[in-house]
Design an enzyme around this catalytic site. Structure first.
Site, PDB file in Angstrom:
ATOM      1  N   GLN A   1       3.409  -0.859 -29.929  1.00 37.50           N
ATOM      2  CA  GLN A   1       4.857  -1.050 -29.767  1.00 37.50           C
ATOM      3  C   GLN A   1       5.630   0.277 -29.892  1.00 37.50           C
ATOM      4  O   GLN A   1       5.064   1.321 -29.637  1.00 37.50           O
ATOM      5  CB  GLN A   1       5.377  -2.077 -30.785  1.00 37.50           C
TER       6      GLN A   1
ATOM      7  N   LYS B   1       1.337   4.777 -24.199  1.00 40.48           N
ATOM      8  CA  LYS B   1       0.504   5.259 -25.321  1.00 40.48           C
ATOM      9  C   LYS B   1      -0.975   5.153 -24.995  1.00 40.48           C
ATOM     10  O   LYS B   1      -1.764   6.002 -25.389  1.00 40.48           O
ATOM     11  CB  LYS B   1       0.797   4.439 -26.588  1.00 40.48           C
TER      12      LYS B   1
ATOM     13  N   GLY C   1      -0.432  -4.150 -25.421  1.00 46.22           N
ATOM     14  CA  GLY C   1      -1.330  -4.133 -24.270  1.00 46.22           C
ATOM     15  C   GLY C   1      -1.305  -2.766 -23.647  1.00 46.22           C
ATOM     16  O   GLY C   1      -0.247  -2.272 -23.299  1.00 46.22           O
ATOM     17  N   HIS C   2      -2.462  -2.140 -23.564  1.00 45.89           N
ATOM     18  CA  HIS C   2      -2.527  -0.840 -22.916  1.00 45.89           C
ATOM     19  C   HIS C   2      -3.224  -0.995 -21.573  1.00 45.89           C
ATOM     20  O   HIS C   2      -4.204  -1.712 -21.479  1.00 45.89           O
ATOM     21  CB  HIS C   2      -3.391   0.128 -23.717  1.00 45.89           C
TER      22      HIS C   2
ATOM     23  N   ASP D   1       5.465   0.218 -24.625  1.00 47.30           N
ATOM     24  CA  ASP D   1       5.077   0.447 -23.220  1.00 47.30           C
ATOM     25  C   ASP D   1       5.389   1.868 -22.757  1.00 47.30           C
ATOM     26  O   ASP D   1       5.695   2.102 -21.591  1.00 47.30           O
ATOM     27  CB  ASP D   1       5.776  -0.560 -22.270  1.00 47.30           C
TER      28      ASP D   1
HETATM   29  P1  GDP Z   1       1.378   1.403 -23.512  1.00 43.11           P
HETATM   30  O1  GDP Z   1       1.246   0.029 -24.102  1.00 43.11           O
HETATM   31  O2  GDP Z   1       2.366   2.241 -24.271  1.00 43.11           O
HETATM   32  O3  GDP Z   1       0.054   2.053 -23.311  1.00 43.11           O
HETATM   33  O4  GDP Z   1       2.013   1.225 -22.086  1.00 43.11           O
HETATM   34  P2  GDP Z   1       1.450   0.340 -20.875  1.00 43.11           P
HETATM   35  O5  GDP Z   1       0.000   0.522 -20.741  1.00 43.11           O
HETATM   36  O6  GDP Z   1       1.966  -1.043 -20.949  1.00 43.11           O
HETATM   37  O7  GDP Z   1       2.234   0.990 -19.681  1.00 43.11           O
HETATM   38  C1  GDP Z   1       1.936   2.179 -19.220  1.00 43.11           C
HETATM   39  C2  GDP Z   1       1.596   2.046 -17.721  1.00 43.11           C
HETATM   40  O8  GDP Z   1       1.955   3.222 -17.073  1.00 43.11           O
HETATM   41  C3  GDP Z   1       0.132   1.886 -17.465  1.00 43.11           C
HETATM   42  O9  GDP Z   1      -0.042   1.090 -16.310  1.00 43.11           O
HETATM   43  C4  GDP Z   1      -0.356   3.304 -17.201  1.00 43.11           C
HETATM   44  O10 GDP Z   1      -1.493   3.372 -16.390  1.00 43.11           O
HETATM   45  C5  GDP Z   1       0.824   3.887 -16.526  1.00 43.11           C
HETATM   46  N1  GDP Z   1       1.053   5.308 -16.781  1.00 43.11           N
HETATM   47  C6  GDP Z   1       0.852   6.007 -17.947  1.00 43.11           C
HETATM   48  N2  GDP Z   1       1.280   7.283 -17.804  1.00 43.11           N
HETATM   49  C7  GDP Z   1       1.770   7.376 -16.535  1.00 43.11           C
HETATM   50  C8  GDP Z   1       2.419   8.426 -15.805  1.00 43.11           C
HETATM   51  O11 GDP Z   1       2.629   9.531 -16.292  1.00 43.11           O
HETATM   52  N3  GDP Z   1       2.835   8.133 -14.534  1.00 43.11           N
HETATM   53  C9  GDP Z   1       2.661   6.914 -13.952  1.00 43.11           C
HETATM   54  N4  GDP Z   1       3.102   6.729 -12.715  1.00 43.11           N
HETATM   55  N5  GDP Z   1       2.066   5.897 -14.623  1.00 43.11           N
HETATM   56  C10 GDP Z   1       1.644   6.121 -15.886  1.00 43.11           C
END
Ligand code: GDP
Length: 429
Positions: free
Chosen positions: A225, A16, A40-41, A13
């Site tokens: 992950q 990515k 989940g992205h 999370d």
């Molecule tokens: P992933 O699985 O590593 O892609 O992570 P997730 O998608 O679960 O969580 C990332 C969340 O943070 C998503 O809702 C993104 O839209 C949001 N996000 C990503 N980069 C940033 C950032 O720089 N600032 C903020 N406030 N939100 C972000």
């Protein structure tokens, strides 16, 4: 040109999805190489939110080839659903833009049933799986009893393999887990439908990927992950059931290791973790709640609240060393705006000794205390910053200190969910 690899350096999370989506603009092929729909992205593009569980985050760029590699475990129900949802919104217009490895293992309904029943039986000692059958599917793969995507197309062989598996799994479900047995016919008929829905995408993905690289295409490998969830190097047993580290990416995608050129580690500017397991810098107070609210720290697929805490340089340093990270993409720096002072964990103390690396045993994780360094925070919005020089001095100092502590230069800083809220420091390809 060698491939660029994205790995999460914490407990997943890290954001990515946003980074892969951003870098996919400059890539031709984007590849998932491990895990399943436990990842989940969440992507925010033009104000519209998209959640992806299996299809690589390059899919929002028309014309990009998105590959699901041999190391992934695939729930066909989820994949078909994701394809249909994307199509409805005008994405994935051409079948050739999605390639599904014939070697990827299938998640079957009995994998999900076993996963959920076991987690229920573990009660308070649960390891926090998503209940989607990922772990049991990997178990069958390693036990050499799994069914692969390619097997769907040998109808006689598929029937025989499924009969054997359903017999064995029903025995386990009923006698050991106290669950109702599953119907062979129902599974068989359902998977016959998936066979036809997935047929256009099934390919020797590894071979196509190697050919793409040989033809000079730009390839982005998308890790799921994070390193602390790696089955060998993470906080075992509170880990995922696949290898997350860069060393596993080549095999899972179907590439020789030398085909990977640049490795970008993604780290959140603070730390989060979902489910149980060690988390030395966790904040269980109002500040933890504030990070959860401001960072919208709820699981993209499960909605589970994430545990939140200070940045842990021990964890990210470990990931940088283990994965050979060339550049760090630091995300969600904006969420720390207004938190003053900031703390960063620089090492652990265990039995009067200082540790610079994560320990191996659960007992050690439970007994250690984090050592902190304090840094001044900032109150100014990071909104318009497009270079490191645009950041408030204390935000810049924080970023530079993290880079020094973990031993990797900054490649990118993310200061908001949308694509343009990003500071790019160097080239990633
Ligand atoms: P992933 O699985 O590593 O892609 O992570 P997730 O998608 O679960 O969580 C990332 C969340 O943070 C998503 O809702 C993104 O839209 C949001 N996000 C990503 N980069 C940033 C950032 O720089 N600032 C903020 N406030 N939100 C972000």
């Amino acid at each position: 040109m060698p491939a660029t690899l994205i790995v999460g350096t914490q407990w997943g999370d890290e954001g990515k999805g946003k980074i892969v989506d951003l870098l996919a603009a400059d890539a031709d092929v984007v590849v998932r190489f491990h895990g399943g729909n436990n990842a989940g992205h969440t992507l925010v593009v033009n104000g519209e939110k998209t959640v992806l569980n299996l299809i690589p985050a390059g899919v929002l760029h028309p014309g990009r080839i998105c590959m699901i590699g041999p190391g992934v475990v695939v729930d066909p129900e989820v994949l078909v659903g994701e394809i249909e949802a994307l199509r409805k919104r005008g994405y994935l217009k051409d079948d050739r833009w999605l390639r599904l490895s014939e070697r990827a293992h299938l998640i079957m309904p009995y994998h999900r049933a076993i996963d959920r029943a076991r987690e229920r039986l573990r009660g308070a000692g649960s390891i926090g799986t998503t209940g989607r059958g990922i772990g049991p599917a990997y178990e069958d793969k390693m036990a050499r009893t799994g069914i692969r995507v390619g097997d769907l197309f040998d109808e006689v062989g598929f029937r025989e393999a499924l009969e054997r598996s359903v017999r064995e799994k029903n025995g386990y479900l009923e006698a050991i887990l106290g669950e109702a047995p599953l119907s062979f016919d129902a599974i068989h008929d359902c998977y016959a439908v998936y066979r036809e829905r997935l047929r256009p995408f099934v390919a020797d993905a590894g071979e196509e990927l190697r050919a793409a690289l040989a033809a000079g295409r730009r390839v982005l490998l998308e890790g799921a992950q994070g390193v602390m969830l790696d089955v060998d190097h993470g906080t075992y047993p509170f880990v995922t059931s696949s290898s997350v580290v860069s060393g596993a990416a080549a095999g899972g995608a179907g590439l020789p290791p030398r085909a990977i050129g640049r490795i970008i580690g993604i780290a959140k500017a603070y730390t989060t973790r979902v489910g149980g397991g060690p988390f030395p810098t966790e904040l269980t107070d109002a500040l933890g709640d504030r990070l959860r609210a401001d960072g919208d720290e709820y699981g993209a697929t499960t909605g589970r609240p994430r545990r939140c805490g200070w940045f842990d340089a021990v964890v990210v340093r470990h990931a940088v060393a283990l994965c050979g990270v060339d550049g760090l993409a630091l995300t969600k720096l904006d969420v720390l705006t207004g938190v003053d002072p900031l703390r960063v964990c620089t090492g652990y103390e265990l039995g009067g000794r200082r540790l610079d690396r994560p320990p191996a045993t659960q007992r050690a994780w439970e007994s250690l205390t984090p050592c902190y360094e304090e840094l001044p925070g900032w109150r100014e919005s990071l909104g318009g910053a497009r270079s490191l020089a645009d950041l408030p001095a204390n935000a810049r100092r924080y970023v530079e200190r993290l880079a020094a502590l973990v031993g990797a230069p900054i490649a990118l800083v993310s200061i908001g969910a949308p694509r343009d809220e990003t500071i790019r420091v160097g080239d990633v390809f």
